[in-house]
Design a protein around this motif. Structure first.
Motif, mmCIF file in Angstrom:
data_model
loop_
_atom_site.group_PDB
_atom_site.id
_atom_site.type_symbol
_atom_site.label_atom_id
_atom_site.label_comp_id
_atom_site.label_asym_id
_atom_site.label_seq_id
_atom_site.Cartn_x
_atom_site.Cartn_y
_atom_site.Cartn_z
ATOM 1 N N VAL A 196 -18.998 -12.915 -3.044
ATOM 2 C CA VAL A 196 -19.962 -11.939 -3.547
ATOM 3 C C VAL A 196 -20.472 -12.435 -4.893
ATOM 4 N N ALA A 197 -21.775 -12.536 -5.014
ATOM 5 C CA ALA A 197 -22.393 -12.861 -6.299
ATOM 6 C C ALA A 197 -23.211 -11.648 -6.725
ATOM 7 N N ILE A 198 -22.985 -11.188 -7.931
ATOM 8 C CA ILE A 198 -23.741 -10.054 -8.454
ATOM 9 C C ILE A 198 -24.710 -10.588 -9.503
ATOM 10 N N PHE A 199 -26.000 -10.414 -9.257
ATOM 11 C CA PHE A 199 -26.939 -10.892 -10.261
ATOM 12 C C PHE A 199 -27.708 -9.747 -10.889
ATOM 13 N N ASP A 200 -28.109 -9.979 -12.115
ATOM 14 C CA ASP A 200 -28.717 -8.960 -12.964
ATOM 15 C C ASP A 200 -30.228 -9.002 -12.820
ATOM 16 N N MET A 201 -30.800 -7.989 -12.172
ATOM 17 C CA MET A 201 -32.245 -7.972 -11.942
ATOM 18 C C MET A 201 -33.019 -7.827 -13.249
ATOM 19 N N GLU A 202 -32.433 -7.172 -14.224
ATOM 20 C CA GLU A 202 -33.108 -7.022 -15.516
ATOM 21 C C GLU A 202 -33.336 -8.379 -16.169
ATOM 22 N N ASN A 203 -32.376 -9.287 -16.019
ATOM 23 C CA ASN A 203 -32.528 -10.626 -16.579
ATOM 24 C C ASN A 203 -33.486 -11.477 -15.747
ATOM 25 N N ILE A 204 -33.504 -11.260 -14.434
ATOM 26 C CA ILE A 204 -34.485 -11.952 -13.595
ATOM 27 C C ILE A 204 -35.891 -11.492 -13.958
ATOM 28 N N ASN A 205 -36.029 -10.219 -14.303
ATOM 29 C CA ASN A 205 -37.337 -9.703 -14.739
ATOM 30 C C ASN A 205 -37.875 -10.492 -15.924
ATOM 31 N N LYS A 206 -36.974 -10.975 -16.763
ATOM 32 C CA LYS A 206 -37.394 -11.723 -17.951
ATOM 33 C C LYS A 206 -38.090 -13.027 -17.561
ATOM 34 N N ILE A 207 -37.692 -13.601 -16.445
ATOM 35 C CA ILE A 207 -38.349 -14.826 -15.973
ATOM 36 C C ILE A 207 -39.783 -14.536 -15.582
ATOM 37 N N PHE A 208 -39.971 -13.496 -14.783
ATOM 38 C CA PHE A 208 -41.305 -13.181 -14.258
ATOM 39 C C PHE A 208 -42.183 -12.477 -15.292
#
Length: 291
Positions: A196-208
């Motif tokens: 299971v990998a949990i990734f942070d969508m808030e930090n992915i938002n920073k890319i886009f």
């Protein structure tokens, strides 16, 4: 007297002809300048539009590539888990002794590949499960025992749901977190265990969010079945309408430029920007300077 009148009339006629010639030259020059200026304006406008289109294509591709590069961290972790002898032993027996240390060595959540910036990771938590449901997890952020217990209970429930489905990847949202459940296989493609990998969508938002310079933009991260797990949505445009990897599409009398990419872990990314932004940028020096 008559001679003087004739001379005066001649001089007047000469002045009139000279004035008309001057006026003609002036108007000819003005018209020439207007035509040349208009032609140059059209050429400059077209050149600006082409340059801005190339800039927009490059920028969309760069943002997309940055996200893809972060997924490489994830891919390498799976390779590590499947090839490491200690991890193989854990998957077979469920023995967790020393596994947390092994995970931290091979899955460094603090590595540059996992970081959007110094303090913002893409993957914040990583769990491994043996076939008999023994597990161990590592975390980027320190947690209280109570919070850790709650998260562990949720992840165990997710693993059970994943095992009951005939899917390679199972995604589940939890606030700003996205949980991805998947399997680890050996060289013979036999399932060894679960991850299971949990990734942070808030930090992915920073890319886009780097696309904000275009003021209006849309992006989406979707699974193979079309479920959006992050993004702004595609403004009514269906992913099936985006046939090529990049191009132009017309929707509701408006034109859009787009890029899409089929990433790993059953994910696809889409970026869409209204084509009108090219015209707006080409006629707005202030905005173009920002580009």
């Amino acid at each position: 007297m008559k001679v003087k009148n004739k001379d005066r009339i001649k001089r007047q006629n000469k002045k009139t002809i000279r004035s008309e010639m001057v006026n003609m030259l002036v108007w000819t020059s003005i018209m020439t300048m207007l035509l040349v200026g208009g032609g140059l304006s059209v050429i400059i406008f077209q050149w600006s539009s082409i340059a801005l289109r190339e800039d927009m294509d490059f920028y969309m591709e760069s943002v997309e590539k940055q996200f893809t590069n972060h997924l490489l961290f994830w891919e390498r972790s799976v390779i590590y888990l499947s090839e490491n002898e200690n991890m193989n032993y854990f998957f077979r027996t469920g023995s967790t002794e020393g596994i947390e240390k092994v995970m931290k060595q091979g899955i460094n959540l603090f590595s540059n590949q996992n970081m959007v910036s110094d303090t913002f990771p893409i993957v914040s938590d990583y769990y491994v499960f043996s076939k008999n449901m023994e597990y161990k997890g590592i975390h980027f952020y320190p947690e209280t025992q109570s919070a850790d217990n709650i998260k562990n209970t949720r992840i165990i429930d997710g693993i059970k749901r994943y095992r009951d489905q005939d899917k390679m990847f199972y995604y589940r949202k939890n606030g700003q977190e996205i949980e991805c459940y998947f399997s680890v296989y050996d060289d013979d493609m036999e399932r060894m265990g679960y991850c299971v990998a949990i990734f942070d969508m808030e930090n992915i938002n920073k890319i886009f969010s780097k696309l904000e310079k275009y003021q209006t933009y849309y992006w989406s991260i979707q699974t193979n079945d079309g479920t959006e797990i992050g993004g702004t949505g595609l403004n009514g445009i269906l992913k099936d309408e985006l046939i090529n990897l990049d191009g132009e599409i017309k929707k509701d009398h408006k034109k859009y430029l787009y890029k899409k990419n089929q990433d790993s872990f059953g994910l696809s990314t889409y970026i869409i920007i209204p084509k009108s932004k090219l015209t707006y940028c080409a006629t707005s020096n202030r905005l173009c300077e920002n580009l």
